[in-house]
Design a protein around this motif. Structure first.
Motif, mmCIF file in Angstrom:
data_model
loop_
_atom_site.group_PDB
_atom_site.id
_atom_site.type_symbol
_atom_site.label_atom_id
_atom_site.label_comp_id
_atom_site.label_asym_id
_atom_site.label_seq_id
_atom_site.Cartn_x
_atom_site.Cartn_y
_atom_site.Cartn_z
ATOM 1 N N GLU A 43 0.824 -1.212 0.000
ATOM 2 C CA GLU A 43 0.000 0.000 0.000
ATOM 3 C C GLU A 43 0.859 1.263 0.000
ATOM 4 O OE1 GLU A 43 -3.754 1.954 2.492
ATOM 5 O OE2 GLU A 43 -3.135 -0.146 2.839
ATOM 6 N N GLU A 44 1.907 1.285 0.819
ATOM 7 C CA GLU A 44 2.782 2.458 0.860
ATOM 8 C C GLU A 44 3.528 2.637 -0.452
ATOM 9 O OE1 GLU A 44 3.796 2.737 5.636
ATOM 10 O OE2 GLU A 44 5.307 1.948 4.263
ATOM 11 N N LEU A 45 4.028 1.550 -1.022
ATOM 12 C CA LEU A 45 4.745 1.646 -2.282
ATOM 13 C C LEU A 45 3.834 2.138 -3.400
ATOM 14 C CD1 LEU A 45 6.853 -1.613 -2.114
ATOM 15 C CD2 LEU A 45 7.768 0.714 -2.173
ATOM 16 N N PHE A 46 2.628 1.617 -3.449
ATOM 17 C CA PHE A 46 1.706 2.043 -4.502
ATOM 18 C C PHE A 46 1.395 3.532 -4.373
ATOM 19 C CE2 PHE A 46 -2.617 2.822 -6.076
ATOM 20 C CZ PHE A 46 -2.435 2.477 -7.403
ATOM 21 N N ALA A 47 1.152 3.994 -3.148
ATOM 22 C CA ALA A 47 0.869 5.421 -2.944
ATOM 23 C C ALA A 47 2.042 6.283 -3.378
ATOM 24 C CB ALA A 47 0.520 5.675 -1.479
ATOM 25 N N ALA A 48 3.265 5.846 -3.039
ATOM 26 C CA ALA A 48 4.451 6.612 -3.438
ATOM 27 C C ALA A 48 4.628 6.605 -4.954
ATOM 28 C CB ALA A 48 5.683 6.039 -2.749
ATOM 29 N N ASP A 49 4.386 5.464 -5.583
ATOM 30 C CA ASP A 49 4.554 5.354 -7.030
ATOM 31 C C ASP A 49 3.541 6.208 -7.784
ATOM 32 O OD1 ASP A 49 6.629 3.572 -6.654
ATOM 33 O OD2 ASP A 49 5.395 1.787 -6.987
ATOM 34 N N GLN A 50 2.364 6.432 -7.196
ATOM 35 C CA GLN A 50 1.330 7.217 -7.867
ATOM 36 C C GLN A 50 1.740 8.667 -8.053
ATOM 37 O OE1 GLN A 50 -0.194 4.458 -9.096
ATOM 38 N NE2 GLN A 50 -1.899 5.870 -9.222
ATOM 39 N N LEU A 51 2.764 9.114 -7.348
ATOM 40 C CA LEU A 51 3.261 10.475 -7.538
ATOM 41 C C LEU A 51 3.947 10.645 -8.890
ATOM 42 C CD1 LEU A 51 4.675 11.083 -3.941
ATOM 43 C CD2 LEU A 51 2.507 11.906 -4.900
ATOM 44 N N ASP A 52 4.326 9.536 -9.503
ATOM 45 C CA ASP A 52 4.842 9.552 -10.881
ATOM 46 C C ASP A 52 3.630 9.498 -11.805
ATOM 47 O OD1 ASP A 52 6.081 9.202 -13.327
ATOM 48 O OD2 ASP A 52 6.718 7.144 -12.917
ATOM 49 N N THR A 53 3.016 10.631 -12.040
ATOM 50 C CA THR A 53 1.739 10.664 -12.750
ATOM 51 C C THR A 53 1.873 10.292 -14.227
ATOM 52 O OG1 THR A 53 2.032 13.045 -13.128
ATOM 53 C CG2 THR A 53 0.779 12.372 -11.171
ATOM 54 N N ARG A 54 3.061 10.454 -14.795
ATOM 55 C CA ARG A 54 3.286 10.109 -16.201
ATOM 56 C C ARG A 54 3.723 8.665 -16.398
ATOM 57 N NH1 ARG A 54 5.306 14.157 -19.838
ATOM 58 N NH2 ARG A 54 7.224 12.946 -20.010
ATOM 59 N N GLY A 55 4.128 7.999 -15.315
ATOM 60 C CA GLY A 55 4.548 6.605 -15.408
ATOM 61 C C GLY A 55 5.906 6.411 -16.034
ATOM 62 N N SER A 57 8.846 6.350 -14.762
ATOM 63 C CA SER A 57 9.810 5.534 -14.018
ATOM 64 C C SER A 57 9.700 4.050 -14.358
ATOM 65 C CB SER A 57 9.617 5.737 -12.511
ATOM 66 O OG SER A 57 8.329 5.304 -12.101
ATOM 67 N N TRP A 58 8.656 3.674 -15.069
ATOM 68 C CA TRP A 58 8.433 2.266 -15.410
ATOM 69 C C TRP A 58 8.851 1.924 -16.835
ATOM 70 C CZ3 TRP A 58 6.952 -0.731 -11.427
ATOM 71 C CH2 TRP A 58 6.286 -0.125 -10.357
ATOM 72 N N THR A 59 9.270 2.887 -17.625
ATOM 73 C CA THR A 59 9.468 2.688 -19.064
ATOM 74 C C THR A 59 10.390 1.522 -19.381
ATOM 75 O OG1 THR A 59 9.060 5.023 -19.534
ATOM 76 C CG2 THR A 59 10.332 3.768 -21.178
ATOM 77 N N TYR A 60 11.491 1.407 -18.659
ATOM 78 C CA TYR A 60 12.517 0.417 -19.006
ATOM 79 C C TYR A 60 12.405 -0.879 -18.204
ATOM 80 C CZ TYR A 60 14.489 4.470 -21.341
ATOM 81 O OH TYR A 60 14.669 5.565 -22.149
ATOM 82 N N LEU A 61 11.389 -0.994 -17.358
ATOM 83 C CA LEU A 61 11.159 -2.225 -16.607
ATOM 84 C C LEU A 61 10.171 -3.113 -17.365
ATOM 85 C CD1 LEU A 61 10.921 -0.716 -13.016
ATOM 86 C CD2 LEU A 61 12.733 -2.210 -13.885
ATOM 87 N N PRO A 62 10.246 -4.422 -17.185
ATOM 88 C CA PRO A 62 9.366 -5.315 -17.934
ATOM 89 C C PRO A 62 7.946 -5.397 -17.372
ATOM 90 C CG PRO A 62 10.841 -6.594 -16.551
ATOM 91 C CD PRO A 62 11.283 -5.158 -16.431
ATOM 92 N N TYR A 63 7.630 -4.617 -16.358
ATOM 93 C CA TYR A 63 6.306 -4.598 -15.734
ATOM 94 C C TYR A 63 5.978 -3.151 -15.389
ATOM 95 C CZ TYR A 63 9.946 -5.040 -12.234
ATOM 96 O OH TYR A 63 11.119 -4.891 -11.542
ATOM 97 N N GLY A 64 4.708 -2.923 -15.004
ATOM 98 C CA GLY A 64 4.282 -1.596 -14.634
ATOM 99 C C GLY A 64 4.097 -0.685 -15.848
ATOM 100 N N PRO A 65 3.487 0.495 -15.644
ATOM 101 C CA PRO A 65 2.943 0.982 -14.370
ATOM 102 C C PRO A 65 1.652 0.271 -13.992
ATOM 103 C CG PRO A 65 2.463 2.536 -16.120
ATOM 104 C CD PRO A 65 3.320 1.476 -16.735
ATOM 105 N N PHE A 66 1.297 0.397 -12.734
ATOM 106 C CA PHE A 66 0.109 -0.253 -12.190
ATOM 107 C C PHE A 66 -0.937 0.812 -11.879
ATOM 108 C CE2 PHE A 66 3.777 -2.858 -11.235
ATOM 109 C CZ PHE A 66 3.372 -4.127 -11.635
ATOM 110 N N GLY A 67 -2.118 0.635 -12.450
ATOM 111 C CA GLY A 67 -3.153 1.657 -12.318
ATOM 112 C C GLY A 67 -3.864 1.673 -10.992
#
Length: 237
Positions: A43-55, A57-67
């Motif tokens: 829950e904490e990680l998801f809340a922190a990740d949501q601050l990346d509104t454009r997503g 930070s996930w471009t080069y990873l094989p998963y994400g972003p998570f809505g």
């Protein structure tokens, strides 16, 4: 030279396979690493990740972003508890983090591709939320995994691999003391796109000098009261 006059690698006397990482918690100066757990961290990680509104930070990873948290939590459940990769949550404990809630999960990273028989280990799956990006706790997290691998477990080689087009990751590897070794072309497919993979490493012979740079930079005397660095890592001694 061997007895046939051929050049060969230097001897590694009395080598024994290294233990696998087992630490559940690694404590640093500005963060704490805890083995990733969905109940404690999702829950904490998801809340922190949501601050990346454009997503981005996930471009080069094989998963994400998570809505939604409902999408994110199953991924955390899937990857947590594994031995390879072995994921850690990064818990922010930095007292100088302006406006932040103390001791919350703000990012993840992992060990992976462990080969204890030859002393090789890799750091990867690095994902920092905006609450962690460009913060000293991010460097502290990397130092904790590197120090644990070399100083406590006795590994010979630490690797870092990333998409060759991922300029921030490549800059981070260089800043942390990794040496660029080359690019493997068309090494993977990620999200339907080609990936050329850039390889970096630190060896056990290089680690003492790298460790000295990192610990010098991370020392509290290198920061002002607001946590701003006095000397950049590239010039720390």
């Amino acid at each position: 030279m061997n007895e046939l006059g051929q050049p060969v690698g230097h001897p590694v006397p009395e080598w024994t396979p290294r233990p696998l990482p087992t630490a559940a918690v690694l404590k640093g100066t500005y963060c704490r690493l805890e083995r990733l757990d969905a109940d404690q961290h999702a829950e904490e990680l998801f809340a922190a990740d949501q601050l990346d509104t454009r997503g981005e930070s996930w471009t080069y990873l094989p998963y994400g972003p998570f809505g939604t948290l409902a999408d994110y939590r199953p991924w955390v459940e899937q990857v947590s508890g594994g031995k390879d990769p072995m994921f850690y949550a990064i818990i922010d404990t930095d007292p100088a983090a302006a406006g932040s809630v103390s001791e919350r999960a703000v990012g993840v990273l992992s060990y992976l591709r462990l080969q204890p028989e030859i002393g090789l280990i890799e750091i990867g799956h690095v994902h920092y939320s905006p609450l962690l990006q460009r913060r000293r706790a991010a460097t502290d997290a990397q130092y904790l995994l590197a120090s644990h691998a070399f100083d406590e477990l006795g590994y010979r080689r630490l690797e870092w691999k990333c998409d060759a087009l991922n300029a921030p990751s490549r800059a981070a590897a260089t800043r942390l003391g990794f040496t660029y070794e080359g690019t493997f072309r068309q090494a993977a497919l990620v999200k339907g796109r080609n990936r050329d993979t850039a390889w970096y490493s630190i060896t056990d012979a290089e680690w003492p000098a790298v460790r000295d740079r990192l610990t010098s930079w991370l020392h509290p005397d290198n920061f002002d009261g607001e946590g701003q660095q006095r000397t950049p890592l590239r010039r720390a001694t």
